[in-house]
Design a protein around this motif. Structure first.
Motif, PDB file in Angstrom:
ATOM      1  N   ALA A  26       0.840  -1.207   0.000  1.00 44.11           N
ATOM      2  CA  ALA A  26       0.000   0.000   0.000  1.00 44.11           C
ATOM      3  C   ALA A  26       0.871   1.252   0.000  1.00 44.11           C
ATOM      4  O   ALA A  26       0.598   2.219  -0.723  1.00 44.11           O
ATOM      5  N   GLN A  27       1.934   1.236   0.798  1.00 43.92           N
ATOM      6  CA  GLN A  27       2.866   2.369   0.807  1.00 43.92           C
ATOM      7  C   GLN A  27       3.413   2.643  -0.577  1.00 43.92           C
ATOM      8  O   GLN A  27       3.405   3.775  -1.053  1.00 43.92           O
ATOM      9  N   LEU A  30       0.837   3.836  -3.221  1.00 47.26           N
ATOM     10  CA  LEU A  30       0.371   5.211  -3.027  1.00 47.26           C
ATOM     11  C   LEU A  30       1.507   6.223  -3.118  1.00 47.26           C
ATOM     12  O   LEU A  30       1.285   7.428  -3.073  1.00 47.26           O
ATOM     13  N   THR A  31       2.719   5.730  -3.244  1.00 49.13           N
ATOM     14  CA  THR A  31       3.865   6.618  -3.464  1.00 49.13           C
ATOM     15  C   THR A  31       4.207   6.670  -4.953  1.00 49.13           C
ATOM     16  O   THR A  31       4.398   7.739  -5.518  1.00 49.13           O
ATOM     17  N   PRO A  34       0.012   7.220  -7.157  1.00 47.65           N
ATOM     18  CA  PRO A  34      -1.230   7.475  -6.417  1.00 47.65           C
ATOM     19  C   PRO A  34      -2.403   7.821  -7.337  1.00 47.65           C
ATOM     20  O   PRO A  34      -3.557   7.531  -6.994  1.00 47.65           O
ATOM     21  N   VAL A  35      -2.109   8.398  -8.490  1.00 49.37           N
ATOM     22  CA  VAL A  35      -3.209   8.767  -9.390  1.00 49.37           C
ATOM     23  C   VAL A  35      -3.943   7.520  -9.874  1.00 49.37           C
ATOM     24  O   VAL A  35      -5.176   7.481  -9.920  1.00 49.37           O
ATOM     25  N   ALA A  37      -4.158   4.694  -8.276  1.00 51.93           N
ATOM     26  CA  ALA A  37      -4.850   4.074  -7.142  1.00 51.93           C
ATOM     27  C   ALA A  37      -6.102   4.845  -6.729  1.00 51.93           C
ATOM     28  O   ALA A  37      -7.054   4.253  -6.217  1.00 51.93           O
ATOM     29  N   LEU A  38      -6.099   6.149  -6.945  1.00 49.12           N
ATOM     30  CA  LEU A  38      -7.147   6.981  -6.345  1.00 49.12           C
ATOM     31  C   LEU A  38      -8.159   7.535  -7.348  1.00 49.12           C
ATOM     32  O   LEU A  38      -9.145   8.146  -6.950  1.00 49.12           O
ATOM     33  N   SER A  39      -7.911   7.326  -8.632  1.00 44.97           N
ATOM     34  CA  SER A  39      -8.836   7.871  -9.631  1.00 44.97           C
ATOM     35  C   SER A  39      -9.815   6.806 -10.108  1.00 44.97           C
ATOM     36  O   SER A  39      -9.593   5.614  -9.893  1.00 44.97           O
ATOM     37  N   MET A 245      -9.991   0.532  -7.539  1.00 42.99           N
ATOM     38  CA  MET A 245      -8.657   0.805  -8.063  1.00 42.99           C
ATOM     39  C   MET A 245      -7.603   0.829  -6.955  1.00 42.99           C
ATOM     40  O   MET A 245      -6.440   0.476  -7.188  1.00 42.99           O
ATOM     41  N   LEU A 246      -7.992   1.243  -5.755  1.00 47.55           N
ATOM     42  CA  LEU A 246      -7.044   1.283  -4.641  1.00 47.55           C
ATOM     43  C   LEU A 246      -6.592  -0.133  -4.284  1.00 47.55           C
ATOM     44  O   LEU A 246      -5.386  -0.420  -4.213  1.00 47.55           O
ATOM     45  N   ILE A 250      -2.837  -1.938  -4.930  1.00 46.48           N
ATOM     46  CA  ILE A 250      -2.070  -2.608  -3.875  1.00 46.48           C
ATOM     47  C   ILE A 250      -1.746  -4.044  -4.306  1.00 46.48           C
ATOM     48  O   ILE A 250      -0.614  -4.514  -4.162  1.00 46.48           O
TER      49      ILE A 250
ATOM     50  N   LEU B  17      -5.982  14.917  -5.238  1.00 49.13           N
ATOM     51  CA  LEU B  17      -6.127  13.584  -4.619  1.00 49.13           C
ATOM     52  C   LEU B  17      -5.256  13.496  -3.356  1.00 49.13           C
ATOM     53  O   LEU B  17      -4.072  13.825  -3.391  1.00 49.13           O
ATOM     54  N   ALA B  19      -3.171  11.751  -1.623  1.00 47.19           N
ATOM     55  CA  ALA B  19      -2.339  10.544  -1.622  1.00 47.19           C
ATOM     56  C   ALA B  19      -1.698  10.300  -0.252  1.00 47.19           C
ATOM     57  O   ALA B  19      -1.697   9.174   0.256  1.00 47.19           O
ATOM     58  N   ARG B  23      -2.292   7.179   2.246  1.00 44.51           N
ATOM     59  CA  ARG B  23      -1.148   6.320   2.559  1.00 44.51           C
ATOM     60  C   ARG B  23      -1.022   6.135   4.072  1.00 44.51           C
ATOM     61  O   ARG B  23      -0.844   5.012   4.558  1.00 44.51           O
ATOM     62  N   ALA B  26      -3.825   3.950   5.335  1.00 42.14           N
ATOM     63  CA  ALA B  26      -3.608   2.536   5.001  1.00 42.14           C
ATOM     64  C   ALA B  26      -2.648   1.904   6.013  1.00 42.14           C
ATOM     65  O   ALA B  26      -2.852   0.772   6.471  1.00 42.14           O
ATOM     66  N   GLN B  27      -1.600   2.648   6.366  1.00 39.98           N
ATOM     67  CA  GLN B  27      -0.655   2.152   7.384  1.00 39.98           C
ATOM     68  C   GLN B  27      -1.368   1.827   8.682  1.00 39.98           C
ATOM     69  O   GLN B  27      -1.196   0.750   9.248  1.00 39.98           O
ATOM     70  N   SER B 214     -11.689   9.972  -2.610  1.00 36.89           N
ATOM     71  CA  SER B 214     -11.315   9.906  -4.022  1.00 36.89           C
ATOM     72  C   SER B 214     -12.121   8.805  -4.691  1.00 36.89           C
ATOM     73  O   SER B 214     -12.549   7.851  -4.036  1.00 36.89           O
ATOM     74  N   PRO B 215     -12.329   8.927  -5.998  1.00 34.01           N
ATOM     75  CA  PRO B 215     -13.159   7.933  -6.696  1.00 34.01           C
ATOM     76  C   PRO B 215     -12.573   6.529  -6.662  1.00 34.01           C
ATOM     77  O   PRO B 215     -13.314   5.547  -6.601  1.00 34.01           O
ATOM     78  N   GLY B 216     -11.233   6.419  -6.721  1.00 40.55           N
ATOM     79  CA  GLY B 216     -10.609   5.100  -6.823  1.00 40.55           C
ATOM     80  C   GLY B 216     -10.885   4.181  -5.654  1.00 40.55           C
ATOM     81  O   GLY B 216     -10.760   2.969  -5.774  1.00 40.55           O
ATOM     82  N   VAL B 217     -11.267   4.760  -4.492  1.00 40.88           N
ATOM     83  CA  VAL B 217     -11.553   3.891  -3.340  1.00 40.88           C
ATOM     84  C   VAL B 217     -12.877   3.157  -3.523  1.00 40.88           C
ATOM     85  O   VAL B 217     -13.119   2.160  -2.841  1.00 40.88           O
TER      86      VAL B 217
END
Lengths: 367, 367
Positions: A26-27, A30-31, A34-35, A37-39, A245-246, A250, B17, B19, B23, B26-27, B214-217
């Motif tokens: 996940a780290q 999202l590093t 991230p786009v 994972a989050l879009s 997508m998230l 991952i 977003l 990010a 992140r 998630a941790q 965010s939408p991706g979640v």
């Protein structure tokens, strides 16, 4: 009552969940991107994961023939709803996965059961059913380490099913979430998806990361003919825009980093130990039980003595502090003398006591 | 051609977003309760998130009246498929969200359009339609910062719709993903879910974290009467066992840690700036455009001069390097003189150029 020892749920116990690997993935996901994972994505899901899966399968599979989904159960539901109409004939193995049987019932299909043998579906019985006038639109096959039966479809039967699909035009739904949950000594057989390459056979393959990463990520996929995947992806887009997508980002990070393979190696050793513990305890405590020793997966299917009644046994077992799923849940009819044990959910130290409790419940029922 | 400036997509640009916050969440989620994040759940989704959402809503809402879903679009699909049969009458606002219109069409429902005014649906026209013999099973309402129209349903109309639901027995689907995307100066109005408490009205509320995280979640939820939520959760369980527990665990961590509120505060300032930039640029470049200035959300709905043809305008706009969605997509019929602009997707610095391009396309079309 003692704490319940449950052989009922098809899920690994908490100690087998790869929390740290997922946290690290996940780290990174999202590093690094991230786009992604989050879009929003599109109906096919995470495109790099589609490509990775195509590569992993090999045998000519390409990324545009893969779509990632919110778990393979929902993918199956989408496929059934897309391909099947009320009254269509669907061949199901007997026994088969209970949720599949329920979905097919809800869709109003005609379910025709074909017996499962120690090496998979009785292909001759399927051919006979077709000769008798049944015209299946789809044949549902759980090819590796069957849920609930533990058996694996032989290579010869895989080849014959692919031939029959080409000949009769039915779809094979190759429902294969356990393929990589394979223990030392078990041979890897070709998928029907691969065997169908270059033929007229129609195979839709489904699998999942529920068993190789964890169920909570709800990431599965479909792979099949490009045209049909395109139609399904469009439908997915209309229903949910994109899958998660998230979670897929991952999982993709686990895949590409080697974290997936590391986890599979770890889990498969642990699960084989659990299988062995259950097999051993059954020999000690319920020697009448007949079963296929699975080369992978989560499940053992016990056939008890003639005249057994596993549905009636279940409440007695629960009184003893142990759970399983009774055979009739997996059958269109019958199954009274069978039951399913999941060995994934029980740490090995608890296995002998758990199996003893079932044995005691059997004694109580028969006394 | 210059780089495309797209006012088409209802999603924030990448720089909005969160990010880092995701992140960190998630941790924590995978450290504090990895079993919740990685295991199967049930059809209701993440139970602590259900409870948190019930608290957030207040007004008598309890956890067993909430279910978390794979986004609110799929939740809406599930609700429609559950409640509606072919031929059932559904009242939709005109304009309305294009995907909703398509879903309702696919289900074979009879869609009756009722005009949207500057303060929401024309309730008198709805009452007249009922008096004329229409018997809606469901009335679909996007209550805050409407997609595509930008308007917000007034409190008086909310109260009247709830009364009408109680009187005529129809369901209100309160589709409310933008409620918390509210800019300074915009009043928070009570939800119809809250107004329905203690009445016979039937309100199913849907919302989402697509706009606040965010939408991706792909995390959304439904809230409504306990009995109906129970039925829907059972159905969800049959179709996908549980929604995405990993993404929900991460969202829950954002919720309970205050990360969600921090992100909403940040995003709403940025989005208000974008809205202001678009409103200003429209005044400069397309003074004929009439629109509601939205107090939140993502969208502006432009009515252009009589005789405009926005579907014909779109290819000309794309030649100029700018995109929007033409009005007819959101209408059962008509909409030719309207178009939707999303201000969420365009950084403010690009807005004047983007709007100028639309103006140039209009000039080209009319010359």
């Amino acid at each position: 009552m003692a704490d319940l020892i449950s052989f009922a749920r098809g899920a690994p116990s908490a100690d087998l969940l790869p929390a740290e690997a997922v946290r690290e993935a996940a780290q990174r996901a999202l590093t690094d991107n991230p786009v992604r994972a989050l879009s929003y994505g599109t109906g096919i899901g995470h495109p790099e994961l589609c490509a990775w899966l195509a590569d992993r399968h090999g045998n000519g599979l390409t990324a545009e023939r893969v779509m990632v989904t919110n778990g393979s159960l929902e993918a199956g539901w989408m496929l059934f709803d897309h391909l099947l109409e009320r009254g269509d004939t669907v061949v199901v193995e007997q026994p088969s996965y209970d949720r599949t049987l329920l979905m097919l019932e809800r869709l109003g299909t005609r379910r025709v059961g074909v017996t499962l043998e120690r090496d998979g579906i009785d292909v001759e019985a399927l051919e006979q059913a077709i000769a008798d006038g049944h015209k299946p639109k789809l044949v549902h096959i759980i090819s590796n380490f069957h849920n609930p039966a533990g058996c694996t479809l032989s290579e010869a039967k895989r080849r014959r099913l692919v031939e029959l699909s080409a000949q009769h035009g039915f779809w094979i739904f190759e429902d294969d979430p356990y393929r990589e949950v394979r223990f030392a000594g078990a041979e890897e057989l070709p998928t029907m998806l691969a065997l169908a390459e270059g033929t007229e056979a129609r195979v839709m393959h489904a699998s999942s990361f529920s068993k190789t990463v964890s169920p909570g990520v709800r990431v599965g996929y479909l792979a099949g003919p490009a045209e049909e995947i395109g139609r399904l992806a469009k439908r997915a887009g209309e229903t949910y825009i994109s899958p998660n997508m998230l979670a897929e980002a991952i999982v993709y990070e686990l895949c590409r980093s080697g974290g997936l393979d590391a986890n599979i190696a770890l889990v498969n050793v642990a699960l084989a130990e659990r299988r062995d513990a259950v097999v051993g305890a059954l020999g000690d405590s319920i020697p009448e039980a007949e079963f296929v020793v699975p080369g992978g997966g989560y499940f053992l299917w016990l056939d008890l003595a003639q005249g057994s009644d596993t549905a009636g046994l279940l409440p007695l077992a629960k009184e003893q502090g142990v759970a399983f799923v009774a055979g009739p849940d997996f059958m269109l009819s019958g199954g009274e003398q069978s039951l399913r044990l999941s060995f994934a959910s029980v740490p090995p130290g608890l296995v002998p006591e758990g199996i003893s409790r079932i044995a005691r419940a059997l004694e109580t029922q028969r006394s």
